[in-house]
Design an enzyme around this catalytic site. Structure first.
Site, mmCIF file in Angstrom:
data_model
loop_
_atom_site.group_PDB
_atom_site.id
_atom_site.type_symbol
_atom_site.label_atom_id
_atom_site.label_comp_id
_atom_site.label_asym_id
_atom_site.label_seq_id
_atom_site.Cartn_x
_atom_site.Cartn_y
_atom_site.Cartn_z
ATOM 1 N N LYS A 88 58.883 25.140 55.763
ATOM 2 C CA LYS A 88 59.128 26.262 54.410
ATOM 3 C C LYS A 88 59.556 27.914 55.463
ATOM 4 O O LYS A 88 59.711 28.297 54.984
ATOM 5 C CB LYS A 88 57.988 26.305 53.800
ATOM 6 N N PHE A 110 50.901 37.140 46.209
ATOM 7 C CA PHE A 110 50.612 35.873 45.014
ATOM 8 C C PHE A 110 51.232 36.881 43.473
ATOM 9 O O PHE A 110 51.191 37.982 43.876
ATOM 10 C CB PHE A 110 49.293 36.033 45.083
ATOM 11 N N LEU A 111 52.382 36.112 42.744
ATOM 12 C CA LEU A 111 52.789 36.841 42.137
ATOM 13 C C LEU A 111 51.807 35.901 41.112
ATOM 14 O O LEU A 111 51.735 35.160 40.567
ATOM 15 C CB LEU A 111 54.637 36.045 41.496
ATOM 16 N N GLU A 163 65.145 27.993 44.598
ATOM 17 C CA GLU A 163 64.417 28.292 44.038
ATOM 18 C C GLU A 163 63.701 29.369 44.151
ATOM 19 O O GLU A 163 63.012 29.953 44.805
ATOM 20 C CB GLU A 163 62.414 27.476 43.758
ATOM 21 N N LYS A 178 49.998 29.151 52.174
ATOM 22 C CA LYS A 178 51.047 27.988 51.846
ATOM 23 C C LYS A 178 50.782 27.278 53.547
ATOM 24 O O LYS A 178 51.444 28.070 53.554
ATOM 25 C CB LYS A 178 52.254 28.568 51.419
ATOM 26 N N ARG A 213 69.392 18.578 47.084
ATOM 27 C CA ARG A 213 69.332 17.607 46.426
ATOM 28 C C ARG A 213 70.356 17.557 45.207
ATOM 29 O O ARG A 213 69.752 18.977 44.102
ATOM 30 C CB ARG A 213 68.737 16.619 46.615
ATOM 31 N N ARG A 229 61.310 16.759 29.948
ATOM 32 C CA ARG A 229 61.568 15.418 30.852
ATOM 33 C C ARG A 229 60.487 13.914 29.999
ATOM 34 O O ARG A 229 59.079 14.461 29.395
ATOM 35 C CB ARG A 229 60.585 15.833 32.297
HETATM 36 P P1 ADP Z 1 55.631 23.473 46.637
HETATM 37 O O1 ADP Z 1 56.858 22.834 47.475
HETATM 38 O O2 ADP Z 1 54.692 22.755 47.607
HETATM 39 O O3 ADP Z 1 55.886 22.896 45.278
HETATM 40 P P2 ADP Z 1 57.170 25.787 46.236
HETATM 41 O O4 ADP Z 1 56.824 26.884 47.189
HETATM 42 O O5 ADP Z 1 58.212 25.420 45.490
HETATM 43 O O6 ADP Z 1 55.861 24.600 46.997
HETATM 44 O O7 ADP Z 1 55.792 26.475 44.796
HETATM 45 C C1 ADP Z 1 55.101 25.479 43.945
HETATM 46 C C2 ADP Z 1 54.726 26.510 42.977
HETATM 47 O O8 ADP Z 1 53.495 27.395 43.113
HETATM 48 C C3 ADP Z 1 55.969 27.689 42.552
HETATM 49 O O9 ADP Z 1 56.337 27.003 41.216
HETATM 50 C C4 ADP Z 1 54.531 28.140 42.067
HETATM 51 O O10 ADP Z 1 54.367 27.953 40.696
HETATM 52 C C5 ADP Z 1 53.552 28.145 42.758
HETATM 53 N N1 ADP Z 1 53.577 29.941 43.849
HETATM 54 C C6 ADP Z 1 54.364 29.212 44.660
HETATM 55 N N2 ADP Z 1 54.162 30.651 45.772
HETATM 56 C C7 ADP Z 1 53.531 31.515 44.756
HETATM 57 C C8 ADP Z 1 53.795 32.782 44.667
HETATM 58 N N3 ADP Z 1 54.396 33.721 46.007
HETATM 59 N N4 ADP Z 1 52.723 33.567 43.844
HETATM 60 C C9 ADP Z 1 52.928 32.770 42.703
HETATM 61 N N5 ADP Z 1 52.508 31.532 42.455
HETATM 62 C C10 ADP Z 1 53.402 30.654 43.044
#
Ligand code: ADP
Length: 447
Positions: free
Chosen positions: A116, A202-203, A275, A158, A291, A337
């Protein structure tokens, strides 16, 4: 073009790929575990090879068995579907070493996007807007505090090796930060064997919006618009739409253009999804999936383009079938789904489907390998089918979806159909007014 494609997957996606290959006149081989002898894709394939017992690590994740199945059957390409080995760079490399084409990007591109931190750096370099945060892993608490103060609280910690929403922790203030860091690190270490973490803003109320791209591997790429997958439970998508009810035409063209250019510059080959979280008119990159995705049919519905055909064409060196200016978005599509799960607790409900009846009519597509008498094995994920509905606009799409959900019958096991029947009548959903937290809140309030 390929002579024979081996499909290294199961369930609805194996059937989906099989259909595309048949349309292109390519012979098909499926591999399956002993639990999937009676599966529909096994019945419909030209050839099938049983590669092991039910547990995925002994069958669908068993690279040696899959390569051996290619050699026995003379398959010259492998389609990995989604999940299982679809984002396994080593698998792509091993196939390449055996002169078998992996229908997907190069092992190197999978590797970059699988990490990531590396993915975010690459996105930034390619001009894709990213979430403000640390440039790489943070190891020192003091450094973390400095970065958090700079981007402003709340922040989210994360895991670099993250996936499936694990290893994420929110810190709302400087006092929260040390504990959030420590828990995120230990969860990441336990789940992924790698405790590297990074920090992002964090959004609070974002939507999940993702852009579908396809690259030819030689510097050309197109985007096929976006999907809105904000309706999630525990970071798992439940309902997806194309286009997003939140974007206007200019925003769509802008973010799509940025993504297509980035993918072209990267020399990326195959289908992929970039995404984003979207809040107050801004896009923030979170990850790229290298993918095909579960929700790809909503994009196919509004563009009329078969994404698996494109994947196969590109992988065989035939290039893209369309130019960007030929891609037109028509109407609106929604996917539900259908999981064999309790519609409230989401506890899996494997067992025998005693009666299975799918809806039909204009604008309805059901992707499913289920049938009356089909026994759902308990070893795999609980997706048993997808209902995809298309209409000339979102209102027509919702009317048709309501009717289709009424017609859909699955007896013998619990499914998520009742949840969708509730959602389709909800005013927020009708207005397209929801963010990534909406569904969890709704489930809690209506429990
Ligand atoms: P994973 O690969 O573990 O699924 P992602 O980075 O795709 O992780 O994030 C998964 C979900 O976590 C996002 O769809 C969102 O709901 C939440 N999320 C991730 N980053 C943020 C952020 N910076 N602020 C708010 N929510 C977040």
């Amino acid at each position: 073009m390929f002579h024979k494609i081996l499909i290294a997957n199961r369930g609805e996606i194996a059937l989906r790929v099989l259909r595309a290959a048949k349309e292109l006149g390519i012979r098909t081989v499926v591999v399956h575990s002993t639990a999937d002898v009676d599966a529909m894709h096994v019945r419909l394939a030209d050839e099938s090879v049983c590669i092991g017992p039910p547990p995925s690590r002994d069958s669908y994740l068993n690279i040696h068995q899959i390569v051996a199945a290619c050699e026995i059957t003379g398959a010259d390409a492998v389609h990995p579907g989604y999940g299982f080995l679809s984002e396994n760079a080593r698998f792509a490399d091993i196939l390449a070493a055996h002169k078998i084409t992996f229908i997907g990007p190069s092992g190197d591109h999978i590797r970059i996007m699988g990490d990531k931190i590396e993915a975010k750096r690459t996105a930034r370099r390619l001009g894709i807007p990213v979430v403000p945060g640390s440039d790489g892993a943070v190891t020192e608490d003091r450094e973390a505090a400095r970065i958090a103060a700079e981007i402003g609280f709340p922040v989210i910690i994360k895991a670099s090796a993250g996936g499936g929403g694990r290893g994420m922790k929110v810190a709302r203030s400087a006092e929260d930060l040390p504990i959030a860091l420590a828990t995120a690190r230990s969860e990441a270490g336990a789940a992924f064997g790698d405790d590297a973490v990074y920090i992002e803003k964090f959004l609070e109320k974002p939507r999940h919006i993702e852009v579908q791209i396809v690259g030819d591997g030689a510097g050309k790429a197109v985007h096929l618009g976006e999907r809105d997958c904000s309706l999630q439970r525990r970071h798992q998508k439940v309902w997806e739409e194309a286009n997003s009810p939140a974007l206007n035409t200019d925003e769509r063209a802008r973010i799509g253009g940025i993504c297509a250019q980035a993918i072209a510059d990267l020399g990326y080959s195959g289908a992929g999804t970039i995404e984003f979280l979207y809040e107050n008119g801004e896009f923030y990159f979170i990850e790229m999936n290298t993918r095909l995705q579960v929700e790809h049919p909503v994009t196919e519905a509004i563009t009329g383009i078969d994404l698996v055909h494109e994947q196969i064409r590109v992988a065989s060196g035939g290039g893209l079938s369309v130019r960007q200016d030929e891609i037109k978005f028509s109407g609106h599509a929604i996917e539900c789904r259908i999981n064999a799960e309790d519609p409230r607790t989401f506890t899996p409900s494997p067992g025998t489907i005693t009666h299975f009846h799918t809806p039909g009519g204009l604008g309805i597509r059901v992707d499913s390998g289920a049938y009356s008498g089909y026994r759902i094995p308990p070893y795999y994920d609980s997706l048993i089918g997808k209902l995809i509905v298309h209409g000339r606009n979102r209102v027509e799409c919702m009317m048709r979806l309501r009717r289709a959900l009424d017609e859909f019958v699955v007896d013998g096991v619990k499914t998520t159909l009742p949840l969708f029947r509730d959602l389709v009548g909800n005013p927020d959903i009708a207005n397209g007014d929801y963010d990534i937290h909406w569904l969890e809140k709704y489930l809690a309030e209506t429990a």
